[in-house]
Design a protein around this motif. Structure first.
Motif, PDB file in Angstrom:
ATOM      1  N   SER A 180      -5.481   1.576  -4.665  1.00  0.00           N
ATOM      2  CA  SER A 180      -5.856   2.920  -5.103  1.00  0.00           C
ATOM      3  C   SER A 180      -4.920   3.929  -4.450  1.00  0.00           C
ATOM      4  O   SER A 180      -4.254   3.636  -3.457  1.00  0.00           O
ATOM      5  N   PRO A 181      -4.825   5.153  -4.983  1.00  0.00           N
ATOM      6  CA  PRO A 181      -3.892   6.138  -4.425  1.00  0.00           C
ATOM      7  C   PRO A 181      -4.109   6.437  -2.948  1.00  0.00           C
ATOM      8  O   PRO A 181      -3.161   6.746  -2.230  1.00  0.00           O
ATOM      9  N   ASP A 182      -5.371   6.346  -2.475  1.00  0.00           N
ATOM     10  CA  ASP A 182      -5.639   6.635  -1.064  1.00  0.00           C
ATOM     11  C   ASP A 182      -5.713   5.365  -0.205  1.00  0.00           C
ATOM     12  O   ASP A 182      -6.092   5.430   0.968  1.00  0.00           O
ATOM     13  N   ASP A 183      -5.368   4.210  -0.785  1.00  0.00           N
ATOM     14  CA  ASP A 183      -5.320   2.929  -0.062  1.00  0.00           C
ATOM     15  C   ASP A 183      -6.676   2.476   0.465  1.00  0.00           C
ATOM     16  O   ASP A 183      -6.749   1.655   1.379  1.00  0.00           O
ATOM     17  N   THR A 184      -7.766   2.982  -0.100  1.00  0.00           N
ATOM     18  CA  THR A 184      -9.086   2.564   0.366  1.00  0.00           C
ATOM     19  C   THR A 184      -9.658   1.414  -0.461  1.00  0.00           C
ATOM     20  O   THR A 184     -10.598   0.751  -0.017  1.00  0.00           O
ATOM     21  N   HIS A 185      -9.111   1.155  -1.669  1.00  0.00           N
ATOM     22  CA  HIS A 185      -9.625   0.106  -2.542  1.00  0.00           C
ATOM     23  C   HIS A 185      -8.476  -0.680  -3.164  1.00  0.00           C
ATOM     24  O   HIS A 185      -7.346  -0.177  -3.267  1.00  0.00           O
ATOM     25  N   VAL A 186      -8.792  -1.893  -3.581  1.00  0.00           N
ATOM     26  CA  VAL A 186      -7.842  -2.744  -4.293  1.00  0.00           C
ATOM     27  C   VAL A 186      -8.513  -3.232  -5.564  1.00  0.00           C
ATOM     28  O   VAL A 186      -9.600  -3.826  -5.514  1.00  0.00           O
ATOM     29  N   ALA A 187      -7.897  -2.970  -6.707  1.00  0.00           N
ATOM     30  CA  ALA A 187      -8.367  -3.503  -7.986  1.00  0.00           C
ATOM     31  C   ALA A 187      -7.617  -4.795  -8.277  1.00  0.00           C
ATOM     32  O   ALA A 187      -6.483  -4.981  -7.837  1.00  0.00           O
ATOM     33  N   PHE A 188      -8.250  -5.700  -9.035  1.00  0.00           N
ATOM     34  CA  PHE A 188      -7.622  -6.988  -9.319  1.00  0.00           C
ATOM     35  C   PHE A 188      -8.287  -7.624 -10.525  1.00  0.00           C
ATOM     36  O   PHE A 188      -9.359  -7.196 -10.975  1.00  0.00           O
ATOM     37  N   LEU A 189      -7.639  -8.658 -11.071  1.00  0.00           N
ATOM     38  CA  LEU A 189      -8.220  -9.450 -12.149  1.00  0.00           C
ATOM     39  C   LEU A 189      -8.919 -10.660 -11.559  1.00  0.00           C
ATOM     40  O   LEU A 189      -8.414 -11.284 -10.622  1.00  0.00           O
ATOM     41  N   GLU A 190     -10.060 -11.019 -12.121  1.00  0.00           N
ATOM     42  CA  GLU A 190     -10.751 -12.240 -11.705  1.00  0.00           C
ATOM     43  C   GLU A 190     -11.163 -13.000 -12.962  1.00  0.00           C
ATOM     44  O   GLU A 190     -11.705 -12.433 -13.898  1.00  0.00           O
ATOM     45  N   SER A 191     -10.877 -14.311 -12.971  1.00  0.00           N
ATOM     46  CA  SER A 191     -11.153 -15.141 -14.138  1.00  0.00           C
ATOM     47  C   SER A 191     -11.631 -16.503 -13.678  1.00  0.00           C
ATOM     48  O   SER A 191     -11.153 -17.034 -12.682  1.00  0.00           O
ATOM     49  N   ALA A 192     -12.573 -17.084 -14.430  1.00  0.00           N
ATOM     50  CA  ALA A 192     -12.946 -18.468 -14.200  1.00  0.00           C
ATOM     51  C   ALA A 192     -11.892 -19.373 -14.823  1.00  0.00           C
ATOM     52  O   ALA A 192     -11.253 -19.011 -15.818  1.00  0.00           O
ATOM     53  N   THR A 193     -11.688 -20.553 -14.238  1.00  0.00           N
ATOM     54  CA  THR A 193     -10.679 -21.476 -14.754  1.00  0.00           C
ATOM     55  C   THR A 193     -10.925 -21.791 -16.221  1.00  0.00           C
ATOM     56  O   THR A 193      -9.992 -21.871 -17.023  1.00  0.00           O
ATOM     57  N   SER A 194     -12.185 -21.975 -16.616  1.00  0.00           N
ATOM     58  CA  SER A 194     -12.490 -22.278 -18.011  1.00  0.00           C
ATOM     59  C   SER A 194     -12.099 -21.117 -18.916  1.00  0.00           C
ATOM     60  O   SER A 194     -11.675 -21.305 -20.049  1.00  0.00           O
ATOM     61  N   ASP A 195     -12.211 -19.884 -18.390  1.00  0.00           N
ATOM     62  CA  ASP A 195     -11.816 -18.725 -19.185  1.00  0.00           C
ATOM     63  C   ASP A 195     -10.319 -18.737 -19.440  1.00  0.00           C
ATOM     64  O   ASP A 195      -9.854 -18.431 -20.531  1.00  0.00           O
ATOM     65  N   VAL A 196      -9.561 -19.073 -18.407  1.00  0.00           N
ATOM     66  CA  VAL A 196      -8.114 -19.113 -18.553  1.00  0.00           C
ATOM     67  C   VAL A 196      -7.718 -20.151 -19.595  1.00  0.00           C
ATOM     68  O   VAL A 196      -6.880 -19.924 -20.463  1.00  0.00           O
ATOM     69  N   SER A 197      -8.354 -21.324 -19.513  1.00  0.00           N
ATOM     70  CA  SER A 197      -7.995 -22.391 -20.442  1.00  0.00           C
ATOM     71  C   SER A 197      -8.404 -22.062 -21.874  1.00  0.00           C
ATOM     72  O   SER A 197      -7.813 -22.566 -22.820  1.00  0.00           O
ATOM     73  N   SER A 198      -9.402 -21.190 -22.043  1.00  0.00           N
ATOM     74  CA  SER A 198      -9.859 -20.886 -23.397  1.00  0.00           C
ATOM     75  C   SER A 198      -9.233 -19.622 -23.949  1.00  0.00           C
ATOM     76  O   SER A 198      -9.611 -19.156 -25.005  1.00  0.00           O
ATOM     77  N   SER A 202       0.841  -1.197   0.000  1.00  0.00           N
ATOM     78  CA  SER A 202       0.000   0.000   0.000  1.00  0.00           C
ATOM     79  C   SER A 202       0.876   1.247   0.000  1.00  0.00           C
ATOM     80  O   SER A 202       2.019   1.241   0.456  1.00  0.00           O
ATOM     81  N   HIS A 203       0.326   2.358  -0.516  1.00  0.00           N
ATOM     82  CA  HIS A 203       1.096   3.591  -0.635  1.00  0.00           C
ATOM     83  C   HIS A 203       1.491   4.144   0.728  1.00  0.00           C
ATOM     84  O   HIS A 203       2.545   4.756   0.869  1.00  0.00           O
ATOM     85  N   GLY A 204       0.636   3.928   1.737  1.00  0.00           N
ATOM     86  CA  GLY A 204       0.957   4.402   3.081  1.00  0.00           C
ATOM     87  C   GLY A 204       1.936   3.514   3.820  1.00  0.00           C
ATOM     88  O   GLY A 204       2.412   3.881   4.896  1.00  0.00           O
ATOM     89  N   GLY A 205       2.227   2.336   3.251  1.00  0.00           N
ATOM     90  CA  GLY A 205       3.224   1.454   3.840  1.00  0.00           C
ATOM     91  C   GLY A 205       2.743   0.591   4.971  1.00  0.00           C
ATOM     92  O   GLY A 205       3.552  -0.106   5.602  1.00  0.00           O
ATOM     93  N   ARG A 206       1.443   0.562   5.264  1.00  0.00           N
ATOM     94  CA  ARG A 206       0.953  -0.158   6.433  1.00  0.00           C
ATOM     95  C   ARG A 206       0.427  -1.564   6.132  1.00  0.00           C
ATOM     96  O   ARG A 206       0.270  -2.368   7.047  1.00  0.00           O
ATOM     97  N   GLU A 207       0.140  -1.845   4.849  1.00  0.00           N
ATOM     98  CA  GLU A 207      -0.475  -3.127   4.515  1.00  0.00           C
ATOM     99  C   GLU A 207       0.055  -3.648   3.185  1.00  0.00           C
ATOM    100  O   GLU A 207       0.542  -2.879   2.347  1.00  0.00           O
TER     101      GLU A 207
END
Length: 421
Positions: free
Chosen positions: A354-372, A280-285
């Motif tokens: 996020s810049p203010d450390d209040t949110h986390v963005a990420f990728l999410e995929s189903a296993t079948s999506d990865v394989s295809s 995190s930008h604040g260094g705490r997490e």
């Protein structure tokens, strides 16, 4: 004796002239009759307030009223991601608000590159230099098998954001996962090397932005490092430490460590396999990804034979508090069919604060999506885990083969989270 008058100018914007009759202020004059021997005045002076003549003359018609300037609030942070249409390797850069609204092309498409040096303006990445493979076949106690084995040489390279001016800084090994320090002058990366007892392990290599070696952070015997990430102040690197002999999920098999660059002792901040670490930008997490496994019967500890049901994004406090699951994407029970398994087993990756450390963005995929072909969605969750939103969804396969669990669909879009504006 005639009274003397003195003029004094007060203020800045408005000049006020005070005209005082000093004869009325004999008490403050050094030769006043009140200070003579005997202490008896020769005459009773009039009251000061009665004889002080105060005349005010203003040089302006009105006192200026300060003007309050209200600046517009800064725009809210936006998630930046790219998505490549089927059959392409590069696509447009998009941005979206954390609540999923306001999807639009990014104002600056050059943000496609996330690993930029703040001081040099260069991007850094791992580049495949050579790859070889050859067929093999053989039989053993488990039966006979055949396939291909090979080796890959990968090095760390830097280039301008548009890809021009490329320079390969390392070669002759397998170097991956590079990142610039916060000041942009140092590169950390994973270097594949021989460990103790013939094991191959990953150490954290360090070099200057132009390729001068600066040493390495080597794991203890029996361990290897993964997912290096810089602290915001550039004084430490966090890694996942994995055992070379104990499974990751088993007790003592893995941990999150903070490695000081001044030579101080490593510090364990969490146990368990947390990959794709982000500080995190604040260094705490730290944010990281962890796979969930099905536990059979009444046992609570991981054992060989447990089955994964998917991934979750976790937040790891650095003050010793317990890590917390903020997404709860992975089901607690093992699905009953191949299709249900592959469609419900979510693979998470690449968390970004996020810049203010209040949110986390990420990728999410189903296993079948990865394989295809790597179809992915973009998710965002607040750091407390109370609210999660899918802010971008890729088209989903229309059919799943119940015999294999594989999607019967062409290669889909490849989505990559680039960070935040």
């Amino acid at each position: 004796m005639k009274p003397r008058r003195v003029m004094a100018a007060l203020g800045t914007a408005t000049s006020v002239i005070l005209m005082l009759d000093l004869a009325a202020f004999g008490a403050i004059h050094p030769r006043s009759s009140l200070l003579r021997s005997g202490g008896t005045p020769r005459s009773q002076p009039p009251p000061v307030l009665a004889t002080a003549a105060i005349h005010a003359t203003s040089t302006t018609t009105a006192t200026p009223v300060p003007t309050t300037v209200t600046s517009a609030p800064p725009p809210p942070p936006r998630i930046l991601f790219s998505h490549s249409p089927p059959g392409t390797s590069h696509g447009p850069v998009m941005s979206v608000l954390p609540d999923g609204t306001g999807l639009q092309p990014a104002a600056n498409p050059s943000v496609r590159v996330t690993q930029l040096s703040s001081s040099r303006g260069l991007q850094v990445y791992s580049k495949t230099i050579s790859s070889t493979s050859h067929p093999y076949s053989g039989c053993g106690i488990a039966g006979c098998s055949s396939g291909y084995v090979g080796s890959t040489e990968a090095g760390i390279a830097v280039a301008q954001p548009d890809g021009s001016g490329e320079r390969v800084l390392t070669s002759g090994g397998y170097d991956v996962d590079p990142s610039f320090s916060p000041d942009g002058d140092t590169i950390a990366y994973l270097r594949h090397q021989e460990g103790g007892h013939g094991a191959t392990v990953d150490a954290v290599g360090l070099m200057s932005w132009d390729g001068v070696p600066l040493g390495a952070l080597r794991p203890p015997d029996g361990w290897t490092y993964a997912s290096p990430v810089w602290s915001p102040d550039g004084t430490s690197i966090a890694v996942e430490r994995r055992s070379t002999s104990v499974p990751d999920e088993q007790a003592g098999g893995s941990a999150v460590m903070v490695l000081p660059l001044d030579g101080g002792p490593p510090r364990q901040v969490a146990s368990g396999p947390f990959r794709d670490l982000a500080w995190s930008h604040g260094g705490r997490e730290l944010a990281g990804v962890r796979t969930r496994y099905v536990r059979y019967g009444t046992r609570t500890a991981w054992q060989p034979g447990d089955h994964p049901t998917g991934d979750d994004v976790w937040v790891v406090p650095l003050d010793g508090s317990a890590p917390r699951n903020v997404t709860n994407l992975a089901p607690a029970q093992e699905p009953s069919t191949f299709c249900e398994t592959n469609l419900s087993m979510v693979r998470a990756s690449k968390p970004a604060w996020s810049p203010d450390d209040t949110h986390v963005a990420f990728l999410e995929s189903a296993t079948s999506d990865v394989s295809s072909g790597g179809v992915s969605d973009v998710g965002v969750v607040d750091s407390s885990g109370r609210h999660r939103v899918t802010v971008f969804s890729s088209p989903r396969p229309a059919h799943c083969d119940p015999r294999t669990g594989m999607s019967q669909a062409p290669r889909g879009e490849i989505v990559a989270v680039l960070g935040w504006s």
